[in-house]
Design an enzyme around this catalytic site. Structure first.
Site: not given
Length: 435
Positions: A258, A292, A294, A331, A335, A361-362
């Site tokens: 994290g 862990e 990432g 992303r 977010y 188309c958004e």
């Protein structure tokens, strides 16, 4: 567009400059290691993900250097970027792996990784997932519910195997991050409360088909305050004490990952972790610590190259319409993430301020807002720090083929994922009920 079959081996750029590390500017060019990104775009087309091997290794080394006292064992979280080439680089660098599906396990094995050095996390492991992991010789299951542990025990018994497990704990520590990235609070779908974890550990310790190894926790992602990690360590050490009083052996403590990335400045490990390191070394002096990471390894190692298709004024706004969209990089839309967007080659065109928008188309398909660029139609832009949760979250929305991925080392570049073609979109589909 650079065709899939045109690059089958290592390519060398015709332009050579002094040796550089990572992403940097030389004169008007943005480079990836020793290659100008404009040349990469010419060779492979756009959209295109470009990764730096050196940045991957530098970030891993920086992470290890942040924990000189607790000396944790690192398991790369494959979900951040599951490309086989990325996995192989980290495997060769000594990483284990943290996976959340049998598919990720298959990727680790295909890249040369070792199942016995792999941790299987995730809240919804299917029976097939568990069987595949046991068959491969998984190093540890991070178990996230009592029912999951029962299923693992049953499958292990049927297959006459011992299942190594740790119980994932929800320590009820708020990671103080985006709500979609928070996993350590009691309302989270992840893990179990400490009291439940202790009961599960007692049950596992008496099982003939479960090898209880320890406890795990993970607070979420993009955590920027060291105090949050220390609070989690305090909660976990109390659980270890209770387990040992109950006669349960704790062989390791998995503290998750994290660690925040500073997307504004393109740096990993944006916070000091010295106090956290000292806390871990004190609390778990006789217990190996696992982590862990990432994002903190892969995020700053990647850029997404995209070409300006059109320039368009719209009311008070101005748009650069590019060939990469939310199907390629989710992303910013998922977010509200802000990524730097830069010119691959600086120009003398007067700068404008506006939004970089994709072809989907958004209305949400905006890669960058209020960007100041000198770009005109045909120019290539680089979306920075996309090595984590970029290509891993690609889709074919609006029936767009997924882009290619390349890995750079020095002045060498290799295609590590072919660009999809239009026919690939419906290769596995068929028309039904036709007379």
């Amino acid at each position: 567009m650079w065709q899939n079959g045109a690059v089958t081996a290592t390519e060398r750029s015709p332009i050579h400059y002094a040796t550089m590390s990572g992403f940097s500017r030389h004169d008007e060019h943005l480079f990836v290691e020793n290659l100008p990104l404009v040349e990469v775009a010419k060779r492979f087309g756009t959209p295109c993900y470009v990764y730096s091997k050196q940045v991957l290794l530098d970030n891993l080394a920086q992470l290890k250097a942040a924990f000189p006292k607790s000396t944790p064992r690192f398991f790369y979280a494959v979900k951040a970027n599951s490309n086989l080439a990325i996995i192989r680089v980290l495997c060769d660098a000594g990483c284990g792996f943290d996976i959340v599906s049998a598919g990720e396990l298959a990727r680790v094995l295909a890249a040369g990784g070792d199942a016995s050095k792999t941790v299987f996390s995730g809240v919804g492991k299917s029976a097939d997932d568990i069987k595949a992991a046991l068959q491969a010789g998984i190093g540890c299951f991070n178990v996230e519910s009592a029912q999951e542990m029962t299923r693992i025990e049953s499958i292990a018994e049927a297959d006459q195997k011992m299942a190594p497990i740790a119980v994932r704990v929800t320590p009820d520590v708020d990671g103080d991050t985006h709500r979609f990235l928070t996993t350590g609070v009691k309302e989270s779908k992840f893990g179990v409360p400490p009291a439940t974890a202790l009961a599960m550990a007692q049950q596992a310790a008496s099982s003939a088909h479960i090898n209880f190894l320890g406890f795990a926790c993970h607070l979420g992602s993009q955590i920027c305050r060291e105090a949050v990690y220390i609070s989690a360590a305090q909660a976990m050490v109390e659980l270890v004490k209770q387990a040992r009083i109950a006669g349960i052996t704790v062989q390791h403590m998995d503290m998750g990952g994290g660690f925040a990335v500073d997307y504004d400045n393109g740096s990993t490990l944006d916070i000091s972790l010295a106090a956290y390191d000292a806390t871990l070394a004190d609390f778990f002096s006789d217990t190996p610590v696992w982590m862990e990471p990432g994002r903190s390894i892969t995020a700053t190692a990647g850029v997404l190259l995209t070409t300006v298709e059109y320039m368009k004024p719209a009311g008070d706004k101005y748009f650069w319409l590019v060939d990469a969209g939310m199907n390629d990089f989710l992303r910013p839309m998922l977010y509200d993430a802000m990524h730097r967007i830069e010119m691959v080659k600086n120009t003398t065109t007067p700068p404008l301020t506006g939004d970089v928008a994709g072809p989907i188309c958004e209305s949400a398909d905006i890669l960058g807002r209020n960007c100041t660029l000198t770009a005109v139609t045909g120019d290539v832009l680089a979306v920075r720090d996309v090595g984590a949760y970029g290509a891993a979250m690609m889709s074919n929305y609006n029936s767009h083929p997924r882009p290619c991925e390349v890995l750079v080392s020095g002045d060498k570049v290799e295609l590590v994922r072919k660009r999809e073609l239009i026919n690939d979109l419906f290769r596995d589909e068929c028309i039904a009920f036709v007379d």
